[in-house]
Enzyme design. Structure first.
Site, mmCIF file in Angstrom:
data_model
loop_
_atom_site.group_PDB
_atom_site.id
_atom_site.type_symbol
_atom_site.label_atom_id
_atom_site.label_comp_id
_atom_site.label_asym_id
_atom_site.label_seq_id
_atom_site.Cartn_x
_atom_site.Cartn_y
_atom_site.Cartn_z
ATOM 1 N N ARG A 94 0.882 -1.249 0.148
ATOM 2 C CA ARG A 94 -0.097 -0.083 0.066
ATOM 3 C C ARG A 94 0.823 1.203 -0.019
ATOM 4 O O ARG A 94 1.127 2.168 -0.954
ATOM 5 C CB ARG A 94 -0.942 0.214 1.237
ATOM 6 N N ASP A 95 1.470 1.545 1.106
ATOM 7 C CA ASP A 95 2.309 2.725 1.271
ATOM 8 C C ASP A 95 3.352 2.772 0.417
ATOM 9 O O ASP A 95 3.942 3.856 -0.186
ATOM 10 C CB ASP A 95 2.800 2.823 2.755
ATOM 11 N N HIS B 99 4.394 3.601 12.854
ATOM 12 C CA HIS B 99 4.933 3.811 11.375
ATOM 13 C C HIS B 99 5.790 4.858 11.118
ATOM 14 O O HIS B 99 5.569 6.130 11.054
ATOM 15 C CB HIS B 99 3.479 4.022 10.717
ATOM 16 N N CYS C 13 8.563 9.728 0.032
ATOM 17 C CA CYS C 13 7.556 10.855 0.881
ATOM 18 C C CYS C 13 7.250 11.625 -0.260
ATOM 19 O O CYS C 13 7.993 12.048 -0.856
ATOM 20 C CB CYS C 13 8.022 11.657 1.971
ATOM 21 N N ASN D 295 9.626 3.970 3.953
ATOM 22 C CA ASN D 295 9.504 3.384 5.202
ATOM 23 C C ASN D 295 10.539 2.840 5.720
ATOM 24 O O ASN D 295 11.454 2.423 5.058
ATOM 25 C CB ASN D 295 8.349 2.371 5.055
ATOM 26 N N HIS E 213 8.772 6.532 8.799
ATOM 27 C CA HIS E 213 9.506 6.992 7.735
ATOM 28 C C HIS E 213 11.116 7.227 7.947
ATOM 29 O O HIS E 213 11.577 7.620 8.762
ATOM 30 C CB HIS E 213 8.912 7.719 6.746
HETATM 31 ZN ZN ZN Z 1 3.727 5.946 5.174
#
Ligand code: ZN
Length: 302
Positions: A15-16, A206, A239, A248, A208
């Protein structure tokens, strides 16, 4: 260092990580990567996002990914991100039972991310919980530590959202360092305050790695008693506010760190690196995790 016996790692790469990749990744390849993660022992994966495909074309196959994953891995904790009620409805139709709803702790970021005020997002969350009792809703608090527009996030902003979660009987909340700006002291300060104020909530983190702080922050969080972490295979997930930046915390680097410290992850690093290698060959994104390089260099063993 006082550390937990084991930690639970949820891979959010599909997803991310994928949502920032411009070139469409074939559904088969996405499934192959999820397959590799499961084979390596990962028990929880954020598999997709039910967003408007016009906004993020990469996620246009969300329902297909969800259906395949549910069929193949009925026991996997398959989580999907839902930005709004329509997303929740689509996720539910696709058989998803665990959804993550995002709200930012900073007003400016919430506006930029979902084009709503925080209050509007909270109203939307209430509605979602009410209308979808079949869904296990978790809340991702974005910019919990800092915002690209308004700087350091005051802890009060996070507490305010945690109170809403408590009222709605939401069990799990993920604090997200969306732009990788937190430092270990800040992480420990916020987590200790959250633990004292909201002992009933299950808090995940979570992180980064935009500024290279992710693992340092994670180690400190583990010392604060946090045992749930979201990471991304290969460190994908650059990002959107800092083009070319690292993504991440990489799942493989996280596994290495915890296993070396004697903290169980239940994940086989060798197998996981095979999937990182597959990601590098098949996904048009930069693998920033360090373990693949270590593996490929002939002079270093781990
Ligand atoms: Zn994220």
């Amino acid at each position: 260092m006082k550390l937990p016996k084991k930690v639970r790692i949820r891979d959010v790469g599909p997803r991310d990580g994928f949502q920032n990749v411009r070139t469409f990744i074939d559904t088969d390849k996405k499934l192959e990567i999820i397959d590799g993660l499961v084979t390596a022992g990962i028990q929880a994966i954020e598999i997709t996002s039910f967003v408007n495909p016009k906004a993020i074309p990469q996620m246009a196959d969300a329902a297909k990914v969800a259906a395949e994953v549910r069929k193949k891995y009925p026991d996997l904790e398959a989580l999907a991100l839902v930005p709004n009620l329509r997303g929740a409805e689509n996720a539910s139709k696709a058989g998803i039972r665990n959804v993550a709803y995002v709200v930012s702790a900073s007003e400016a970021h919430n506006k930029a991310n979902v084009n709503r005020s925080i209050d509007e997002s909270v109203e939307n969350l209430k509605e979602l919980v009410l209308q979808h009792p079949e869904l296990n809703v978790r809340v991702d608090i974005a910019t919990a530590f800092g915002c690209p527009y308004s700087g350091t996030t005051p802890p009060e902003n996070v507490f305010r959202l945690l109170k809403v979660c408590r009222e709605l009987r939401i069990q799990e909340v993920t604090l997200c360092d969306t732009i990788g700006i937190a430092n270990p002291k800040q992480v420990s300060g916020l987590l200790n305050a959250v633990k004292d104020g909201f002992p009933e909530l299950n808090i995940a983190l979570h992180l980064h790695n935009t500024r290279g702080m992710a693992l340092a922050n994670m180690a400190v969080a583990a010392e604060c008693g946090i045992t749930n972490f979201e990471t991304s295979v290969g460190g994908l997930g650059g990002c959107p506010f800092a083009p070319g930046s690292e993504g991440n915390a990489a799942t493989e680097d996280t596994v290495y760190m915890f296993e070396q410290m004697g903290v169980e992850t239940g994940i086989d690093l060798e197998k996981l690196i095979e999937t990182v290698s597959y990601v590098q060959a098949n996904v048009d994104a930069l693998v920033t995790g360090k373990m693949l390089k270590v593996k490929n260099s002939t002079c270093i063993n781990f």
